[in-house]
Design a protein around this motif. Structure first.
Motif, PDB file in Angstrom:
ATOM      1  N   MET A 104      15.072 -15.647 -17.611  1.00 26.38           N
ATOM      2  CA  MET A 104      14.418 -14.593 -16.860  1.00 26.38           C
ATOM      3  C   MET A 104      15.326 -14.092 -15.740  1.00 26.38           C
ATOM      4  O   MET A 104      15.342 -12.913 -15.456  1.00 26.38           O
ATOM      5  CB  MET A 104      13.092 -15.107 -16.290  1.00 26.38           C
ATOM      6  N   SER A 105      16.042 -15.013 -15.100  1.00 24.98           N
ATOM      7  CA  SER A 105      16.947 -14.604 -14.029  1.00 24.98           C
ATOM      8  C   SER A 105      18.049 -13.695 -14.563  1.00 24.98           C
ATOM      9  O   SER A 105      18.403 -12.703 -13.935  1.00 24.98           O
ATOM     10  CB  SER A 105      17.559 -15.837 -13.350  1.00 24.98           C
ATOM     11  N   PHE A 106      18.579 -14.017 -15.746  1.00 23.50           N
ATOM     12  CA  PHE A 106      19.633 -13.182 -16.324  1.00 23.50           C
ATOM     13  C   PHE A 106      19.085 -11.815 -16.700  1.00 23.50           C
ATOM     14  O   PHE A 106      19.742 -10.795 -16.473  1.00 23.50           O
ATOM     15  CB  PHE A 106      20.254 -13.868 -17.544  1.00 23.50           C
ATOM     16  N   LEU A 107      17.906 -11.768 -17.256  1.00 22.23           N
ATOM     17  CA  LEU A 107      17.291 -10.492 -17.623  1.00 22.23           C
ATOM     18  C   LEU A 107      17.087  -9.635 -16.369  1.00 22.23           C
ATOM     19  O   LEU A 107      17.408  -8.446 -16.369  1.00 22.23           O
ATOM     20  CB  LEU A 107      15.962 -10.727 -18.336  1.00 22.23           C
ATOM     21  N   HIS A 108      16.578 -10.253 -15.297  1.00 22.20           N
ATOM     22  CA  HIS A 108      16.403  -9.513 -14.045  1.00 22.20           C
ATOM     23  C   HIS A 108      17.762  -9.062 -13.493  1.00 22.20           C
ATOM     24  O   HIS A 108      17.884  -7.958 -12.962  1.00 22.20           O
ATOM     25  CB  HIS A 108      15.661 -10.360 -13.010  1.00 22.20           C
ATOM     26  N   ALA A 109      18.775  -9.911 -13.621  1.00 22.94           N
ATOM     27  CA  ALA A 109      20.121  -9.559 -13.150  1.00 22.94           C
ATOM     28  C   ALA A 109      20.654  -8.346 -13.898  1.00 22.94           C
ATOM     29  O   ALA A 109      21.244  -7.438 -13.295  1.00 22.94           O
ATOM     30  CB  ALA A 109      21.069 -10.745 -13.336  1.00 22.94           C
ATOM     31  N   GLU A 110      20.471  -8.315 -15.204  1.00 26.46           N
ATOM     32  CA  GLU A 110      20.944  -7.182 -15.995  1.00 26.46           C
ATOM     33  C   GLU A 110      20.226  -5.899 -15.610  1.00 26.46           C
ATOM     34  O   GLU A 110      20.839  -4.837 -15.539  1.00 26.46           O
ATOM     35  CB  GLU A 110      20.761  -7.458 -17.493  1.00 26.46           C
ATOM     36  N   ARG A 111      18.948  -5.995 -15.346  1.00 27.11           N
ATOM     37  CA  ARG A 111      18.165  -4.798 -14.984  1.00 27.11           C
ATOM     38  C   ARG A 111      18.469  -4.329 -13.569  1.00 27.11           C
ATOM     39  O   ARG A 111      18.556  -3.137 -13.317  1.00 27.11           O
ATOM     40  CB  ARG A 111      16.682  -5.089 -15.136  1.00 27.11           C
ATOM     41  N   SER A 112      18.623  -5.274 -12.640  1.00 27.59           N
ATOM     42  CA  SER A 112      18.837  -4.921 -11.230  1.00 27.59           C
ATOM     43  C   SER A 112      20.305  -4.746 -10.869  1.00 27.59           C
ATOM     44  O   SER A 112      20.620  -4.199  -9.827  1.00 27.59           O
ATOM     45  CB  SER A 112      18.228  -5.991 -10.323  1.00 27.59           C
ATOM     46  N   LYS A 113      21.213  -5.278 -11.722  1.00 24.91           N
ATOM     47  CA  LYS A 113      22.662  -5.243 -11.460  1.00 24.91           C
ATOM     48  C   LYS A 113      23.039  -6.005 -10.193  1.00 24.91           C
ATOM     49  O   LYS A 113      24.021  -5.699  -9.532  1.00 24.91           O
ATOM     50  CB  LYS A 113      23.187  -3.806 -11.375  1.00 24.91           C
ATOM     51  N   LYS A 114      22.249  -7.027  -9.839  1.00 24.62           N
ATOM     52  CA  LYS A 114      22.522  -7.841  -8.649  1.00 24.62           C
ATOM     53  C   LYS A 114      23.266  -9.108  -9.053  1.00 24.62           C
ATOM     54  O   LYS A 114      22.769  -9.910  -9.845  1.00 24.62           O
ATOM     55  CB  LYS A 114      21.224  -8.207  -7.930  1.00 24.62           C
ATOM     56  N   SER A 115      24.453  -9.295  -8.481  1.00 28.80           N
ATOM     57  CA  SER A 115      25.280 -10.444  -8.842  1.00 28.80           C
ATOM     58  C   SER A 115      24.640 -11.773  -8.431  1.00 28.80           C
ATOM     59  O   SER A 115      24.922 -12.797  -9.045  1.00 28.80           O
ATOM     60  CB  SER A 115      26.676 -10.311  -8.240  1.00 28.80           C
TER      61      SER A 115
END
Length: 142
Positions: A1-12
């Motif tokens: 879930m964290s990776f999916l959110h990272a991909e959507r938000s573009k937050k490193s």
């Protein structure tokens, strides 16, 4: 879930958190056994780790990866990372310009030769001499 959110938000910070979560799964502390090599989640986990590290340490140009020490923000706090610059030495040369292999586009070749593993795959450039052939490398954040 964290990776999916990272991909959507573009937050490193979420990419780095995803890599940390995966690391805990791949290399558990204490009496917990590491995942079985035949566990289907193992391949997915190593891919998420690789992509998380690649995105978390992406350079300003958006193409290269810059592994470096520092204190990094996470969604739930911060983490201190120490990177040993001497690990970039190979055959008497310093490896530079780490390019994430997962993002390279290959055209004209029908066969891809990949070696799966649990480390960030990259394509370095040895410097200062260009006489040495290019070599694939991997980075494992511990």
């Amino acid at each position: 879930m964290s990776f999916l959110h990272a991909e959507r938000s573009k937050k490193s910070s979420y990419h780095l958190a995803a890599a940390i979560y995966v690391f805990a799964f791949l290399f558990p502390e204490g009496p917990t056994a590491p995942p079985d090599p035949f566990d289907s989640r193992l391949r997915v986990a190593t891919d998420l780790y690789n992509r998380g590290i690649t995105a978390a340490f992406k350079s300003a140009d958006g193409f290269h990866v810059e592994l470096r020490s520092g204190v990094y923000a996470l969604p739930f706090g911060e983490v201190s990372i120490t990177f040993d610059e001497t690990s970039l030495r190979w055959a008497g040369r310093r490896l530079t310009d780490l390019a994430p292999v997962a993002e390279l586009k290959i055209r004209g070749l029908k066969t891809r030769y990949l070696q799966p593993g649990s480390a960030h795959p990259s394509l370095p450039h040895p410097s200062p001499s260009r006489e040495m052939p290019t070599r694939m490398t991997s980075s494992l954040l511990r």
